[in-house]
Design a protein around this motif. Structure first.
Motif, PDB file in Angstrom:
ATOM      1  N   GLU A  24     -23.630 -41.330  -5.542  1.00  0.00           N
ATOM      2  CA  GLU A  24     -23.743 -40.062  -6.297  1.00  0.00           C
ATOM      3  C   GLU A  24     -23.082 -38.918  -5.531  1.00  0.00           C
ATOM      4  N   TRP A  25     -23.306 -38.896  -4.200  1.00  0.00           N
ATOM      5  CA  TRP A  25     -22.715 -37.844  -3.363  1.00  0.00           C
ATOM      6  C   TRP A  25     -21.190 -37.925  -3.417  1.00  0.00           C
ATOM      7  N   HIS A  26     -20.695 -39.143  -3.371  1.00  0.00           N
ATOM      8  CA  HIS A  26     -19.238 -39.367  -3.418  1.00  0.00           C
ATOM      9  C   HIS A  26     -18.662 -38.832  -4.735  1.00  0.00           C
ATOM     10  N   GLY A  59     -16.196 -37.540   3.852  1.00  0.00           N
ATOM     11  CA  GLY A  59     -14.880 -37.042   4.280  1.00  0.00           C
ATOM     12  C   GLY A  59     -14.194 -36.201   3.224  1.00  0.00           C
ATOM     13  N   GLN A  60     -14.809 -36.142   2.060  1.00  0.00           N
ATOM     14  CA  GLN A  60     -14.254 -35.324   0.971  1.00  0.00           C
ATOM     15  C   GLN A  60     -15.227 -34.198   0.626  1.00  0.00           C
ATOM     16  N   PRO A  61     -14.752 -33.024   0.421  1.00  0.00           N
ATOM     17  CA  PRO A  61     -13.346 -32.650   0.479  1.00  0.00           C
ATOM     18  C   PRO A  61     -12.914 -32.124   1.864  1.00  0.00           C
ATOM     19  N   ASP A  77     -20.945 -39.006  11.341  1.00  0.00           N
ATOM     20  CA  ASP A  77     -22.069 -38.967  10.396  1.00  0.00           C
ATOM     21  C   ASP A  77     -22.964 -40.164  10.708  1.00  0.00           C
ATOM     22  N   PHE A  78     -24.298 -39.968  10.619  1.00  0.00           N
ATOM     23  CA  PHE A  78     -25.177 -41.100  10.938  1.00  0.00           C
ATOM     24  C   PHE A  78     -25.424 -42.027   9.764  1.00  0.00           C
ATOM     25  N   SER A  79     -24.864 -41.710   8.602  1.00  0.00           N
ATOM     26  CA  SER A  79     -25.017 -42.608   7.446  1.00  0.00           C
ATOM     27  C   SER A  79     -23.846 -43.587   7.396  1.00  0.00           C
ATOM     28  N   ALA A  80     -24.164 -44.862   7.524  1.00  0.00           N
ATOM     29  CA  ALA A  80     -23.122 -45.903   7.511  1.00  0.00           C
ATOM     30  C   ALA A  80     -22.363 -45.896   6.188  1.00  0.00           C
ATOM     31  N   GLU A  98     -19.555 -43.600  12.899  1.00  0.00           N
ATOM     32  CA  GLU A  98     -20.979 -43.611  12.519  1.00  0.00           C
ATOM     33  C   GLU A  98     -21.795 -43.286  13.764  1.00  0.00           C
ATOM     34  N   CYS A  99     -22.402 -42.131  13.780  1.00  0.00           N
ATOM     35  CA  CYS A  99     -23.056 -41.687  15.002  1.00  0.00           C
ATOM     36  C   CYS A  99     -24.000 -40.513  14.714  1.00  0.00           C
ATOM     37  N   ASP A 100     -25.124 -40.483  15.386  1.00  0.00           N
ATOM     38  CA  ASP A 100     -25.986 -39.298  15.321  1.00  0.00           C
ATOM     39  C   ASP A 100     -25.335 -38.171  16.134  1.00  0.00           C
ATOM     40  N   PHE A 101     -25.474 -36.967  15.661  1.00  0.00           N
ATOM     41  CA  PHE A 101     -24.893 -35.805  16.343  1.00  0.00           C
ATOM     42  C   PHE A 101     -25.252 -35.781  17.828  1.00  0.00           C
ATOM     43  N   PHE A 116     -20.855 -28.430   8.094  1.00  0.00           N
ATOM     44  CA  PHE A 116     -21.094 -27.853   6.767  1.00  0.00           C
ATOM     45  C   PHE A 116     -22.305 -28.549   6.128  1.00  0.00           C
ATOM     46  N   ASP A 117     -23.379 -27.819   5.994  1.00  0.00           N
ATOM     47  CA  ASP A 117     -24.601 -28.318   5.339  1.00  0.00           C
ATOM     48  C   ASP A 117     -25.223 -29.508   6.056  1.00  0.00           C
ATOM     49  N   SER A 118     -25.040 -29.619   7.368  1.00  0.00           N
ATOM     50  CA  SER A 118     -25.629 -30.766   8.074  1.00  0.00           C
ATOM     51  C   SER A 118     -26.692 -30.369   9.103  1.00  0.00           C
ATOM     52  N   TRP A 120     -29.072 -28.331   9.100  1.00  0.00           N
ATOM     53  CA  TRP A 120     -30.432 -28.103   8.586  1.00  0.00           C
ATOM     54  C   TRP A 120     -31.219 -29.402   8.470  1.00  0.00           C
ATOM     55  N   HIS A 121     -30.578 -30.539   8.715  1.00  0.00           N
ATOM     56  CA  HIS A 121     -31.303 -31.817   8.679  1.00  0.00           C
ATOM     57  C   HIS A 121     -31.846 -32.208  10.053  1.00  0.00           C
ATOM     58  N   ILE A 122     -31.522 -31.444  11.071  1.00  0.00           N
ATOM     59  CA  ILE A 122     -31.953 -31.806  12.426  1.00  0.00           C
ATOM     60  C   ILE A 122     -33.415 -31.396  12.627  1.00  0.00           C
TER      61      ILE A 122
END
Ligand SMILES: C[S@@+](CC[C@H](N)C(=O)[O-])C[C@H]1O[C@@H](n2cnc3c(N)ncnc32)[C@H](O)[C@@H]1O
Length: 209
Positions: A24-26, A59-61, A77-80, A98-101, A116-118, A120-122
Motif C-alpha cells: 500500500e505504501w509503495h 526509495g520513492q519518491p 530502512d529497517f523494513s526488509a 536494511e538496517c536500523d538507524f 523524512f517522516d522517520s 518520529w518512530h524512534i
C-alpha cells in the motif's frame, strides 16, 4: 500527534507493521510529488554529493529524485520489504541497506542527510540520542533535513489497518540537542504545510558547524 504522553507498555512493532503495509505504501509513494522542501534541500548540496536517506522506505519518491539529480544516495530502512522495493528500482547512483538507524555504521561522511517522516518512530528514550548520531555522519558544512513531531509525546497511530508507535520531544529541546550536536539551525518551521502533501508538525534544515 496527540498530546498523549503516557507510558506505552507494549508498543507496536513498527518494523513488522511497515513490512505488512509495504504494498500500500509503495502504491501511495510511487506517484507522490516531490516536496518543495526536499528540492530546496537538494539545492543546498554540492553537485554529486553523498546523501544518506534515513528511513528511505521504498526509495520513492525521495531517493529516486536525489539519485536522478546526480547525488550518490545511501538509503537505510529497517523494513526488509521496503528495502526490497527500493533495490528493485535499480538506481545507478543509489545503494539501499536494511538496517536500523542506530545500528548503521558508515566509513564515509555525508554532505547531506535527510530523514523524512522517520525520526518520529524512534523510541522516546532514544529521541535525545538521534542528533549526535546524525552529526557523527555529517561532513562539516553538510546539511540535515528532517520532519518530526513538535510536542513532548508518545502515541500509537493506525495506517492501512496496522498500528505504529510515534514519539517526539518539544521543539525547543530538539533545537538544544541539535546545537549541542554541532548543528546550526537554518530553517525551523512548525505546522509546515505544502500544497501537495499533508501538514508536518516540524520541519528542520540544519547545517553542521
Ligand atoms: C513514514 S515512512 C517514510 C518513508 C520515506 N522516508 C518516505 O518519505 O516515503 C517511515 C519509514 O521509516 C522507517 N523506519 C522507522 N524507524 C526506523 C529505524 N529505527 N531505522 C530504520 N528505518 C526506520 C520505516 O520502516 C519506514 O519505511
Amino acid at each position: 500527534m496527540n498530546n498523549n504522553n503516557i507510558e506505552i507498555v507494549n508498543p507496536p512493532d513498527n518494523k513488522l507493521s511497515y513490512n505488512k503495509i509495504c504494498e500500500e505504501w509503495h502504491k501511495f509513494r510511487k506517484n507522490s510529488v516531490i516536496n518543495k522542501c526536499v528540492a530546496d534541500f537538494a539545492e543546498l548540496l554540492c553537485a554529486n554529493g553523498d546523501i544518506l536517506d534515513v528511513g528511505c522506505g521504498t526509495g520513492q519518491p525521495i531517493a529516486q529524485y536525489l539519485a536522478n539529480r546526480g547525488f550518490h544516495v545511501t538509503g537505510i530502512d529497517f523494513s526488509a520489504e521496503m528495502i526490497k522495493k527500493a533495490k528493485a528500482l535499480n538506481l545507478a547512483n543509489a545503494t539501499f541497506i536494511e538496517c536500523d538507524f542506530f545500528d548503521f555504521q558508515s566509513e564515509k561522511m555525508f554532505d547531506g542527510i535527510i530523514a523524512f517522516d522517520s525520526l518520529w518512530h524512534i523510541a522516546k528514550e532514544n529521541q535525545p540520542l538521534i542528533y549526535d548520531k546524525l552529526a557523527s555522519m555529517t561532513k562539516k558544512g553538510g546539511f540535515l533535513l528532517f520532519t518530526h513531531g513538535n510536542r513532548d509525546d508518545q502515541t500509537i497511530g493506525t495506517m492501512y489497518n496496522q498500528e505504529f508507535y510515534y514519539s517526539a520531544l518539544p521543539t525547543e529541546k530538539v533545537r538544544e540537542l541539535l546545537t549541542c550536536a554541532g548543528f546550526d539551525v537554518i530553517t525551523l518551521i512548525e505546522n509546515y504545510k505544502e500544497k501537495t502533501t499533508g501538514d508536518r508538525d516540524l520541519l528542520v534544515i540544519a547545517q553542521k558547524r
